[in-house]
Scaffold this active site. Structure first.
Site, PDB file in Angstrom:
ATOM      1  N   TYR A  53       0.839  -1.212   0.000  1.00  0.00           N
ATOM      2  CA  TYR A  53       0.000   0.000   0.000  1.00  0.00           C
ATOM      3  C   TYR A  53       0.861   1.243   0.000  1.00  0.00           C
ATOM      4  O   TYR A  53       1.806   1.331   0.768  1.00  0.00           O
ATOM      5  CB  TYR A  53      -0.926   0.009   1.226  1.00  0.00           C
ATOM      6  CG  TYR A  53      -2.370  -0.103   0.776  1.00  0.00           C
ATOM      7  CD1 TYR A  53      -3.008   0.998   0.214  1.00  0.00           C
ATOM      8  CD2 TYR A  53      -3.058  -1.308   0.847  1.00  0.00           C
ATOM      9  CE1 TYR A  53      -4.303   0.897  -0.257  1.00  0.00           C
ATOM     10  CE2 TYR A  53      -4.351  -1.419   0.383  1.00  0.00           C
ATOM     11  CZ  TYR A  53      -4.975  -0.309  -0.173  1.00  0.00           C
ATOM     12  OH  TYR A  53      -6.250  -0.410  -0.653  1.00  0.00           O
ATOM     13  N   GLU A  55      -0.465   4.857  -0.407  1.00  0.00           N
ATOM     14  CA  GLU A  55      -1.239   6.085  -0.596  1.00  0.00           C
ATOM     15  C   GLU A  55      -0.345   7.301  -0.466  1.00  0.00           C
ATOM     16  O   GLU A  55       0.503   7.376   0.423  1.00  0.00           O
ATOM     17  CB  GLU A  55      -2.376   6.141   0.435  1.00  0.00           C
ATOM     18  CG  GLU A  55      -3.454   5.119   0.117  1.00  0.00           C
ATOM     19  CD  GLU A  55      -4.660   5.207   1.047  1.00  0.00           C
ATOM     20  OE1 GLU A  55      -4.598   5.967   2.023  1.00  0.00           O
ATOM     21  OE2 GLU A  55      -5.645   4.499   0.775  1.00  0.00           O
ATOM     22  N   ASP A 199      -7.118  13.811 -24.693  1.00  0.00           N
ATOM     23  CA  ASP A 199      -7.178  12.413 -24.250  1.00  0.00           C
ATOM     24  C   ASP A 199      -6.540  11.576 -25.354  1.00  0.00           C
ATOM     25  O   ASP A 199      -7.127  11.381 -26.421  1.00  0.00           O
ATOM     26  CB  ASP A 199      -8.635  12.013 -24.019  1.00  0.00           C
ATOM     27  CG  ASP A 199      -8.797  10.556 -23.600  1.00  0.00           C
ATOM     28  OD1 ASP A 199      -7.816   9.794 -23.702  1.00  0.00           O
ATOM     29  OD2 ASP A 199      -9.907  10.186 -23.176  1.00  0.00           O
ATOM     30  N   THR A 225      -4.587   6.142 -21.480  1.00  0.00           N
ATOM     31  CA  THR A 225      -4.442   4.793 -20.946  1.00  0.00           C
ATOM     32  C   THR A 225      -2.984   4.408 -21.175  1.00  0.00           C
ATOM     33  O   THR A 225      -2.237   5.105 -21.866  1.00  0.00           O
ATOM     34  CB  THR A 225      -5.319   3.781 -21.710  1.00  0.00           C
ATOM     35  OG1 THR A 225      -4.919   3.795 -23.080  1.00  0.00           O
ATOM     36  CG2 THR A 225      -6.790   4.120 -21.606  1.00  0.00           C
ATOM     37  N   LYS A 228      -2.950   0.626 -24.612  1.00  0.00           N
ATOM     38  CA  LYS A 228      -3.371   0.546 -26.014  1.00  0.00           C
ATOM     39  C   LYS A 228      -2.111   0.612 -26.884  1.00  0.00           C
ATOM     40  O   LYS A 228      -1.269  -0.260 -26.732  1.00  0.00           O
ATOM     41  CB  LYS A 228      -4.418   1.618 -26.292  1.00  0.00           C
ATOM     42  CG  LYS A 228      -5.679   1.409 -25.420  1.00  0.00           C
ATOM     43  CD  LYS A 228      -6.799   2.398 -25.682  1.00  0.00           C
ATOM     44  CE  LYS A 228      -7.957   2.165 -24.715  1.00  0.00           C
ATOM     45  NZ  LYS A 228      -9.022   3.184 -24.866  1.00  0.00           N
ATOM     46  N   ARG A 234      -2.492  -2.554 -18.073  1.00  0.00           N
ATOM     47  CA  ARG A 234      -3.739  -1.785 -18.027  1.00  0.00           C
ATOM     48  C   ARG A 234      -3.622  -0.729 -16.942  1.00  0.00           C
ATOM     49  O   ARG A 234      -3.436  -1.042 -15.765  1.00  0.00           O
ATOM     50  CB  ARG A 234      -4.927  -2.693 -17.701  1.00  0.00           C
ATOM     51  CG  ARG A 234      -5.176  -3.729 -18.756  1.00  0.00           C
ATOM     52  CD  ARG A 234      -6.562  -4.303 -18.617  1.00  0.00           C
ATOM     53  NE  ARG A 234      -7.509  -3.463 -19.273  1.00  0.00           N
ATOM     54  CZ  ARG A 234      -7.856  -3.586 -20.550  1.00  0.00           C
ATOM     55  NH1 ARG A 234      -7.313  -4.510 -21.300  1.00  0.00           N
ATOM     56  NH2 ARG A 234      -8.744  -2.786 -21.075  1.00  0.00           N
TER      57      ARG A 234
HETATM   58  C1  LIG Z   1     -10.040   3.588 -24.003  1.00  0.00           C
HETATM   59  C2  LIG Z   1     -10.331   5.025 -23.786  1.00  0.00           C
HETATM   60  C3  LIG Z   1     -10.572   5.531 -22.503  1.00  0.00           C
HETATM   61  C4  LIG Z   1     -10.873   4.660 -21.307  1.00  0.00           C
HETATM   62  O1  LIG Z   1      -9.940   3.802 -20.906  1.00  0.00           O
HETATM   63  P1  LIG Z   1     -10.313   2.606 -19.889  1.00  0.00           P
HETATM   64  O2  LIG Z   1      -8.943   2.176 -19.471  1.00  0.00           O
HETATM   65  O3  LIG Z   1     -11.056   1.608 -20.693  1.00  0.00           O
HETATM   66  O4  LIG Z   1     -11.105   3.173 -18.769  1.00  0.00           O
HETATM   67  C5  LIG Z   1     -10.702   6.896 -22.358  1.00  0.00           C
HETATM   68  N1  LIG Z   1     -10.611   7.721 -23.407  1.00  0.00           N
HETATM   69  C6  LIG Z   1     -10.412   7.264 -24.664  1.00  0.00           C
HETATM   70  C7  LIG Z   1     -10.315   8.246 -25.793  1.00  0.00           C
HETATM   71  C8  LIG Z   1     -10.289   5.902 -24.888  1.00  0.00           C
HETATM   72  O5  LIG Z   1     -10.123   5.461 -26.141  1.00  0.00           O
END
Ligand SMILES: *Cc1c(COP(=O)(O)O)cnc(C)c1O
Length: 417
Positions: A53, A55, A199, A225, A228, A234
């Protein structure tokens, strides 16, 4: 992957993991948000760091025993900073959606006006779509794409921004095959006094590898994220200008989360190290090159693509003219060993649960080393499947051909041959 302890303790789960590993090896995986991470990333993210942990942040924790965790988190942060050239980095968000929610918490009060790209135009749920908490706690104004060319309608973005004066403006996409013009967004955000949030969940690997322009220096805050195109575990991360560092860190912890997932943090550090190499640059460029070849091949087989092609890692096919729904096509393709997802297309007359399109991408297959020959072969199989989605004999024959092709290419993180 060998798992002597797991297979003894829980053979059922062990067997399911092995089946999934085999499935990932045998299939052409075209879901654009997925990838194959390295064995190094898997080992770091499945480690004893998960027992701890932590925090707080390095040097300011609420629990003792952080001698090594602090070093791990500092390394993850400094490597991501170096890779993207951002002032400040937070690697604690549990995933992309929590990273985005932390941004709302940092800058907005419930009811404040926010702006984002609508889901049907390729935006993400967390950019203010009504079924998301972000669309119900905030006054979310959604912009879209133009009907004629399915590209982001900057006239509409500018008009809505001027009328609504949002606190924050999202730019970033989940099903949009073109480059995001951060300069245009930055200008519009400046004019209406909004904080621009980029994002880059889908494209952070492309940006790190130099095959998509970077929003650093244009968007004050950037979320992503890590699993990807970035090819890490993840997780999520937030980068920002120094002036927002405190607000972002406070919003993540204690605002939204408790203890960070330290094993994920270690996996992010490893992924950032892997991404800071010439090999990763080559990978990022090959993703886009493959997507362009794939798009051309699909169009030569009569597929209609949203925006008429791609600049990035993904392709959105509108199957309206092939007289098959996205769901029927995606299910038939899966039976033929080609995995993708059904997806709405802009101005889709059909419902999201059975829309008109499918979404495909090249990050995972490029990780296996597929090139132009394979892109053309997959496009040709896809054309056959979409033309006869109920022909079980055909689907089984193609699944065999797909598997034969896949067996010629190793898959990162998977030890099958
Ligand atoms: C995949 C994605 C997310 C969310 O990611 P998670 O890890 O699935 O919560 C947010 N914004 C965009 C543009 C995404 O493609």
């Amino acid at each position: 992957m060998s798992d002597p302890h797991l297979s003894a303790a829980d053979p059922t789960i062990s067997e399911l993991i092995h089946k999934e590993e085999q499935r990932q090896f045998d299939k052409v995986r075209l879901i654009p948000s997925e990838n194959y991470v390295s064995r190094a990333v898997l080992e770091a993210s499945g480690s004893v760091l998960s027992n701890k942990y932590s925090e707080g942040y390095a040097g300011k924790r609420y629990y003792e025993g952080q001698q090594f965790i602090d070093e791990v988190e500092n390394l993850a942060v400094s490597r991501v900073k170096k890779l993207f050239g951002s002032d400040h980095v937070n690697v604690q968000p549990y995933s992309g959606s929590p990273a985005n929610f932390a941004v709302y918490f940092a800058f907005c009060k419930p009811g404040d006006t926010v702006m984002g790209l609508g889901l049907p135009s390729g935006g993400h749920l967390t950019h203010g779509w009504p079924v998301s908490v972000t669309g119900s706690y905030f006054n979310a104004v959604q912009y879209g794409v133009r009907r004629e060319d399915q590209r982001i309608d900057f006239d509409e973005v500018a008009k809505l921004a001027k009328e609504n004066k949002p606190k924050i403006m999202w730019c970033g996409t989940t099903a949009y095959p073109r480059v995001v013009d951060y300069d245009r967004f930055a200008q519009i955000a400046r004019d209406c006094g909004a904080i621009l949030i980029a994002d880059i969940a889908h494209i952070s690997g492309l940006i790190a590898g130099g095959s998509h322009p970077s929003p650093v220096g244009k968007a004050e805050v950037i979320t992503s994220t890590t699993h990807k195109t970035f090819r890490g575990p993840r997780g999520g991360m937030i980068m920002c200008d120094e002036k927002h560092a405190k607000a972002i860190d406070k919003a993540v912890f204690p605002g939204l989360q408790g203890g960070p997932h330290n094993s994920t943090t270690a996996g992010i550090a490893v992924a950032a190290l892997e991404a800071d190499t010439p090999a990763f640059k080559k990978y990022a460029h090959a993703i886009v090159e493959n997507a362009k070849t794939f798009a051309e091949a699909l169009m030569s087989h009569g597929f209609k693509l949203t925006t008429g092609g791609t600049d990035n890692h993904l392709i959105l096919c509108d199957l309206t003219h092939q007289n098959v729904s996205g769901k029927i096509a995606a299910q038939a393709l899966d039976r033929a060993g080609i995995e993708c997802n059904y997806n709405s297309v802009p101005f889709d007359p059909r419902k999201p649960f059975d829309p008109s399109g499918i979404r495909i991408g090249t990050p995972a297959i490029t990780s296996r080393g597929f090139g132009a020959t394979e892109m053309k072969a997959i496009a040709s199989w896809m054309a056959k499947v979409v033309a006869a989605p109920t022909d079980a004999t055909l689907l089984a024959r193609i699944a065999g051909e797909v598997s034969d092709m896949c067996h010629k290419f190793p898959a990162p993180g998977i030890s099958l041959k």
